[in-house]
Write a protein that holds these residues in place. Sequence first.
Motif, PDB file in Angstrom:
ATOM      1  N   THR A   1       1.052  -1.176   0.134  1.00  0.00           N
ATOM      2  CA  THR A   1      -0.002   0.090  -0.046  1.00  0.00           C
ATOM      3  C   THR A   1       0.863   1.267   0.032  1.00  0.00           C
ATOM      4  O   THR A   1       0.279   2.294  -0.361  1.00  0.00           O
ATOM      5  CB  THR A   1      -0.848   0.022   1.295  1.00  0.00           C
ATOM      6  OG1 THR A   1      -0.248   0.022   2.376  1.00  0.00           O
ATOM      7  CG2 THR A   1      -1.922  -1.123   1.206  1.00  0.00           C
ATOM      8  N   GLN A   2       2.259   1.058   0.556  1.00  0.00           N
ATOM      9  CA  GLN A   2       3.146   2.402   0.313  1.00  0.00           C
ATOM     10  C   GLN A   2       2.489   3.701   0.824  1.00  0.00           C
ATOM     11  O   GLN A   2       2.382   4.676   0.321  1.00  0.00           O
ATOM     12  CB  GLN A   2       3.556   2.568  -1.166  1.00  0.00           C
ATOM     13  CG  GLN A   2       4.083   1.524  -1.840  1.00  0.00           C
ATOM     14  CD  GLN A   2       5.490   1.723  -1.534  1.00  0.00           C
ATOM     15  OE1 GLN A   2       6.109   2.587  -1.701  1.00  0.00           O
ATOM     16  NE2 GLN A   2       6.050   0.465  -1.333  1.00  0.00           N
ATOM     17  N   PRO A   3       1.992   3.414   2.132  1.00  0.00           N
ATOM     18  CA  PRO A   3       1.428   4.767   2.862  1.00  0.00           C
ATOM     19  C   PRO A   3       2.304   5.905   3.009  1.00  0.00           C
ATOM     20  O   PRO A   3       3.391   5.696   3.173  1.00  0.00           O
ATOM     21  CB  PRO A   3       0.825   4.287   4.058  1.00  0.00           C
ATOM     22  CG  PRO A   3       1.572   2.973   4.479  1.00  0.00           C
ATOM     23  CD  PRO A   3       1.998   2.295   3.200  1.00  0.00           C
ATOM     24  N   ASP A   4       1.893   7.081   3.062  1.00  0.00           N
ATOM     25  CA  ASP A   4       2.649   8.312   3.434  1.00  0.00           C
ATOM     26  C   ASP A   4       2.446   8.457   5.089  1.00  0.00           C
ATOM     27  O   ASP A   4       3.594   8.892   5.455  1.00  0.00           O
ATOM     28  CB  ASP A   4       1.971   9.463   2.572  1.00  0.00           C
ATOM     29  CG  ASP A   4       2.026   9.274   1.258  1.00  0.00           C
ATOM     30  OD1 ASP A   4       3.020   9.271   0.563  1.00  0.00           O
ATOM     31  OD2 ASP A   4       1.011   9.053   0.696  1.00  0.00           O
ATOM     32  N   GLU A   5       1.486   7.869   5.497  1.00  0.00           N
ATOM     33  CA  GLU A   5       1.167   8.267   6.870  1.00  0.00           C
ATOM     34  C   GLU A   5       0.635   7.002   7.671  1.00  0.00           C
ATOM     35  O   GLU A   5      -0.223   6.193   6.883  1.00  0.00           O
ATOM     36  CB  GLU A   5       0.232   9.331   7.118  1.00  0.00           C
ATOM     37  CG  GLU A   5       0.811  10.766   6.519  1.00  0.00           C
ATOM     38  CD  GLU A   5      -0.360  11.570   6.612  1.00  0.00           C
ATOM     39  OE1 GLU A   5      -1.372  11.491   7.141  1.00  0.00           O
ATOM     40  OE2 GLU A   5      -0.006  12.947   6.004  1.00  0.00           O
ATOM     41  N   LEU A   6       1.133   6.480   8.616  1.00  0.00           N
ATOM     42  CA  LEU A   6       0.839   5.454   9.704  1.00  0.00           C
ATOM     43  C   LEU A   6       0.291   5.806  10.883  1.00  0.00           C
ATOM     44  O   LEU A   6       0.958   6.290  11.779  1.00  0.00           O
ATOM     45  CB  LEU A   6       1.906   4.524   9.580  1.00  0.00           C
ATOM     46  CG  LEU A   6       1.751   3.179  10.355  1.00  0.00           C
ATOM     47  CD1 LEU A   6       0.605   2.201  10.344  1.00  0.00           C
ATOM     48  CD2 LEU A   6       3.023   2.300  10.037  1.00  0.00           C
ATOM     49  N   TYR A   7      -1.017   5.487  11.221  1.00  0.00           N
ATOM     50  CA  TYR A   7      -1.693   5.888  12.346  1.00  0.00           C
ATOM     51  C   TYR A   7      -1.789   4.634  13.234  1.00  0.00           C
ATOM     52  O   TYR A   7      -2.668   3.940  12.958  1.00  0.00           O
ATOM     53  CB  TYR A   7      -3.001   6.541  12.332  1.00  0.00           C
ATOM     54  CG  TYR A   7      -2.669   7.938  11.487  1.00  0.00           C
ATOM     55  CD1 TYR A   7      -2.575   9.106  12.100  1.00  0.00           C
ATOM     56  CD2 TYR A   7      -3.043   8.039  10.006  1.00  0.00           C
ATOM     57  CE1 TYR A   7      -2.494  10.262  11.653  1.00  0.00           C
ATOM     58  CE2 TYR A   7      -2.929   9.323   9.592  1.00  0.00           C
ATOM     59  CZ  TYR A   7      -2.630  10.553  10.106  1.00  0.00           C
ATOM     60  OH  TYR A   7      -2.325  11.593   9.548  1.00  0.00           O
ATOM     61  N   HIS A   8      -0.892   4.494  14.132  1.00  0.00           N
ATOM     62  CA  HIS A   8      -1.090   3.025  14.827  1.00  0.00           C
ATOM     63  C   HIS A   8      -1.908   3.376  16.199  1.00  0.00           C
ATOM     64  O   HIS A   8      -1.708   4.005  17.357  1.00  0.00           O
ATOM     65  CB  HIS A   8       0.287   2.723  15.318  1.00  0.00           C
ATOM     66  CG  HIS A   8       0.620   1.499  16.152  1.00  0.00           C
ATOM     67  ND1 HIS A   8      -0.397   0.486  15.961  1.00  0.00           N
ATOM     68  CD2 HIS A   8       1.029   1.340  17.175  1.00  0.00           C
ATOM     69  CE1 HIS A   8      -0.074  -0.249  16.878  1.00  0.00           C
ATOM     70  NE2 HIS A   8       0.841   0.175  17.735  1.00  0.00           N
ATOM     71  N   LEU A   9      -3.330   3.201  15.887  1.00  0.00           N
ATOM     72  CA  LEU A   9      -4.178   3.225  17.201  1.00  0.00           C
ATOM     73  C   LEU A   9      -4.801   2.018  17.862  1.00  0.00           C
ATOM     74  O   LEU A   9      -5.196   2.177  18.788  1.00  0.00           O
ATOM     75  CB  LEU A   9      -5.466   3.883  16.452  1.00  0.00           C
ATOM     76  CG  LEU A   9      -5.239   5.146  15.549  1.00  0.00           C
ATOM     77  CD1 LEU A   9      -6.719   5.711  15.218  1.00  0.00           C
ATOM     78  CD2 LEU A   9      -4.631   6.262  16.369  1.00  0.00           C
ATOM     79  N   ALA A  10      -4.394   0.895  17.201  1.00  0.00           N
ATOM     80  CA  ALA A  10      -4.697  -0.331  17.670  1.00  0.00           C
ATOM     81  C   ALA A  10      -4.014  -0.627  19.299  1.00  0.00           C
ATOM     82  O   ALA A  10      -2.868  -0.176  19.357  1.00  0.00           O
ATOM     83  CB  ALA A  10      -4.539  -1.303  16.768  1.00  0.00           C
ATOM     84  N   GLY A  11      -4.572  -1.590  19.869  1.00  0.00           N
ATOM     85  CA  GLY A  11      -4.031  -2.161  21.102  1.00  0.00           C
ATOM     86  C   GLY A  11      -5.169  -2.321  21.952  1.00  0.00           C
ATOM     87  O   GLY A  11      -6.387  -2.028  21.891  1.00  0.00           O
ATOM     88  N   GLN A  12      -4.777  -3.008  23.207  1.00  0.00           N
ATOM     89  CA  GLN A  12      -5.803  -3.261  24.183  1.00  0.00           C
ATOM     90  C   GLN A  12      -6.238  -2.207  25.052  1.00  0.00           C
ATOM     91  O   GLN A  12      -5.122  -1.605  25.688  1.00  0.00           O
ATOM     92  CB  GLN A  12      -5.283  -4.445  25.200  1.00  0.00           C
ATOM     93  CG  GLN A  12      -6.146  -5.201  26.138  1.00  0.00           C
ATOM     94  CD  GLN A  12      -6.911  -4.313  27.242  1.00  0.00           C
ATOM     95  OE1 GLN A  12      -7.925  -3.684  26.893  1.00  0.00           O
ATOM     96  NE2 GLN A  12      -6.164  -3.940  28.284  1.00  0.00           N
ATOM     97  N   SER A  13      -7.079  -1.481  24.843  1.00  0.00           N
ATOM     98  CA  SER A  13      -7.350   0.011  25.486  1.00  0.00           C
ATOM     99  C   SER A  13      -7.918  -0.001  26.723  1.00  0.00           C
ATOM    100  O   SER A  13      -8.236   1.113  27.262  1.00  0.00           O
ATOM    101  CB  SER A  13      -7.891   0.739  24.326  1.00  0.00           C
ATOM    102  OG  SER A  13      -9.169   0.374  24.053  1.00  0.00           O
ATOM    103  N   HIS A  14      -8.506  -1.029  27.280  1.00  0.00           N
ATOM    104  CA  HIS A  14      -9.068  -0.828  28.612  1.00  0.00           C
ATOM    105  C   HIS A  14      -8.132  -1.267  29.834  1.00  0.00           C
ATOM    106  O   HIS A  14      -7.678  -2.114  30.060  1.00  0.00           O
ATOM    107  CB  HIS A  14     -10.251  -1.775  28.705  1.00  0.00           C
ATOM    108  CG  HIS A  14     -11.448  -1.677  29.641  1.00  0.00           C
ATOM    109  ND1 HIS A  14     -11.255  -1.630  31.020  1.00  0.00           N
ATOM    110  CD2 HIS A  14     -12.791  -1.325  29.317  1.00  0.00           C
ATOM    111  CE1 HIS A  14     -12.200  -1.154  31.466  1.00  0.00           C
ATOM    112  NE2 HIS A  14     -13.207  -0.991  30.613  1.00  0.00           N
ATOM    113  N   VAL A  15      -7.965   0.016  30.548  1.00  0.00           N
ATOM    114  CA  VAL A  15      -6.979   0.153  31.747  1.00  0.00           C
ATOM    115  C   VAL A  15      -7.602  -0.806  32.894  1.00  0.00           C
ATOM    116  O   VAL A  15      -6.514  -1.720  33.361  1.00  0.00           O
ATOM    117  CB  VAL A  15      -6.886   1.511  32.205  1.00  0.00           C
ATOM    118  CG1 VAL A  15      -6.246   1.490  33.602  1.00  0.00           C
ATOM    119  CG2 VAL A  15      -6.836   2.628  31.220  1.00  0.00           C
ATOM    120  N   GLY A  16      -8.748  -0.917  33.335  1.00  0.00           N
ATOM    121  CA  GLY A  16      -9.383  -1.929  34.291  1.00  0.00           C
ATOM    122  C   GLY A  16      -9.076  -3.457  33.895  1.00  0.00           C
ATOM    123  O   GLY A  16      -8.403  -4.000  34.695  1.00  0.00           O
ATOM    124  N   ALA A  17      -9.164  -3.823  32.513  1.00  0.00           N
ATOM    125  CA  ALA A  17      -8.921  -5.028  32.175  1.00  0.00           C
ATOM    126  C   ALA A  17      -7.574  -5.320  32.119  1.00  0.00           C
ATOM    127  O   ALA A  17      -7.184  -6.657  32.128  1.00  0.00           O
ATOM    128  CB  ALA A  17      -9.562  -5.231  30.643  1.00  0.00           C
TER     129      ALA A  17
END
Length: 340
Positions: free
Chosen positions: A86-102
């Motif tokens: 895909t040769q992106p110009d910009e990569l936004y890395h937003l994924a992950g386990q986002s629940h602090v309590g969990a």
Amino acid sequence: MALRYFSSPMPTALITGITGQDGSYLTEQLLDQGYTVHGLVRRTSNTVRSRLDPLFHNKDVYNKNLFLHYADLDDTTTIRRILVKTQPDELYHLAGQSHVGASFDIPESTCQFTAMGTLKILEILRDLEKQPRFLHISSSEIFGRPDESPQNEHTPMRPVTPYGVAKTFATQMVQLYRESFGLFACNAICYNHESPRRGESFVTRKITKAAAEISLGLSDEIVLGSLDGRRDWGSAPEYTTAMHLMLQQDAPDDYVLATGQTHSVEEFLDAAFRSVGLDYQDHLQQNPKYMRPAEVTRLVGDPTHAKKQLGWTPATTALDLAKQMTAADVESLKRLAASS
Ligand code: GDR
């Protein structure tokens, strides 16, 4: 059918976590600006991606300017292949386990996805011929119990939750790859940011959904943990606007994205219930199940750097959000009732 990714002279972005709250707003904003957007999605048997539905079902958008690819965060060969293709110009890395309590219950997988997942992407970028500009969504949880308040980009990191520790590792790796390997890599150090698209297990949305249900006679109680926690709550689409601005600067840097104001969970609860004519005290139950072994304290961000450098100003307050999100939940429950 072979998909044509390179038809547009406009920039191309790749987003991990595209189906989440922030991913969906960022996708809309980038498409509006003429970007081609690629998103990584996890391969699951459940293909419900409600936040992207309007785009997914738009024949002028899906598979024209918006493409989804299957890849888990630990699947480095697939992520590398998608980046090369895909040769992106910009990569936004937003994924992950986002629940602090969990993260107290699942510390190992939290670190695997949030900490190691970020390092693995940085390692792939290091070897790429065309390196996209990279944004990592960091968190106020890296500050934990800070010595200073408000916190800025130079406040020492003292995390107190497994999630905060994982985010600290990832944030520092982003800094290290920027300094040691010259990557255009930035940390968006985000304080809590909310919207009607917020996941229902986070406290704001849990509150606004309950207020809406109770006001429509669909339920009678809300069960929460501690009401004492204070948070710096802002508006998610405003924060994704700032993330995009971060990658348009001449040089990479870290930015605190915050409003600079805090409210307690109780204040948010009160505002949401009041907005539909209810007194939360008539409906509240508390359960230790929702209390955490350790809580962050005194978390309030100083967004001066983002204001000066990006020209970014957060406009929506926590109490605005309480009203807007409750109204959106009332509307969506009414629509659901009308359609069934
Ligand atoms: P947070 O958000 O942990 O700050 O992380 P969350 O909405 O989960 O908690 C905020 C505060 O509310 C208290 N609380 C409850 N929380 C939940 N989830 N459920 C309850 O029933 C409940 N009752 C009280 C919590 O103890 C806490 O004090 C969010 C996430 O989006 C992270 O990914 C992000 O990095 C940080 O914000 C910045």
